[in-house]
Write a protein that holds these residues in place. Structure first.
Motif, mmCIF file in Angstrom:
data_model
loop_
_atom_site.group_PDB
_atom_site.id
_atom_site.type_symbol
_atom_site.label_atom_id
_atom_site.label_comp_id
_atom_site.label_asym_id
_atom_site.label_seq_id
_atom_site.Cartn_x
_atom_site.Cartn_y
_atom_site.Cartn_z
ATOM 1 N N PRO A 1 0.830 -1.200 0.000
ATOM 2 C CA PRO A 1 0.000 0.000 0.000
ATOM 3 C C PRO A 1 0.874 1.263 0.000
ATOM 4 C CG PRO A 1 -0.142 -1.113 2.113
ATOM 5 C CD PRO A 1 0.703 -1.962 1.215
ATOM 6 N N LYS B 1 -5.646 6.155 7.417
ATOM 7 C CA LYS B 1 -5.501 5.072 6.433
ATOM 8 C C LYS B 1 -4.202 4.304 6.658
ATOM 9 C CE LYS B 1 -7.975 7.189 2.569
ATOM 10 N NZ LYS B 1 -7.790 7.752 1.230
ATOM 11 N N ASP C 1 -4.565 2.086 9.743
ATOM 12 C CA ASP C 1 -5.507 0.975 9.496
ATOM 13 C C ASP C 1 -4.916 -0.083 8.559
ATOM 14 O OD1 ASP C 1 -7.511 1.914 11.162
ATOM 15 O OD2 ASP C 1 -8.543 3.003 9.558
ATOM 16 N N THR C 2 -4.113 0.323 7.582
ATOM 17 C CA THR C 2 -3.607 -0.655 6.611
ATOM 18 C C THR C 2 -2.276 -1.276 7.012
ATOM 19 O OG1 THR C 2 -2.549 1.089 5.321
ATOM 20 C CG2 THR C 2 -4.757 0.415 4.648
ATOM 21 N N HIS C 3 -1.491 -0.603 7.843
ATOM 22 C CA HIS C 3 -0.139 -1.092 8.135
ATOM 23 C C HIS C 3 0.002 -1.764 9.507
ATOM 24 C CE1 HIS C 3 0.799 1.531 4.750
ATOM 25 N NE2 HIS C 3 1.922 0.867 4.646
#
Length: 129
Positions: A73, A122, A125-127
């Protein structure tokens, strides 16, 4: 001699009162510090009264970074925020708010798609697990 004795007594009384006020002031400051530490520990979880982190050191645990396989991402966060991590039990939204408040940059009205708040949210939340 009577005036000197009265002056001496007044000085002793003033010194005792000053020492007492300093002692009470230190106790108040320490009580406020302890309360603030407890509130900070509770703030990220949204649950009051729940202890988090290591009880010996009083520090909170961070979430672990995800092991992302395949396409990575984007990492579009500002360099000044690199190294920041969310605490365990803290959502990306809560972590983004906390980090921006630490830097004095939190604005509840500025949460749009290109805002630092949204990019941090973001990222967290993604990492992180």
């Amino acid at each position: 001699m009577g005036t000197a004795a009265a002056t001496g007594v007044a000085v002793v009384v003033c010194m005792a009162a000053t020492a007492h006020n300093i002692y009470v002031g230190v106790k108040i400051v320490n009580a406020v510090k302890d309360k603030n530490k407890k509130e900070i520990a509770e703030e990220g979880t949204g649950e009051s009264g729940k202890e988090t982190g290591d009880s010996k050191t009083g520090e909170r645990e961070y979430k672990k970074k995800k092991n992302i396989k395949g396409k990575k991402p984007k990492d579009d966060i500002a360099d000044r925020f690199r190294g920041q991590k969310p605490f365990k039990g803290e959502s990306g939204k809560e972590a983004a708010k906390r980090v921006l408040q630490e830097y004095g940059e939190y604005d509840p009205d500025d949460t749009g798609p290109n805002s630092d708040f949204n990019q941090l949210k973001k990222f967290f939340d993604t990492h992180f697990e």
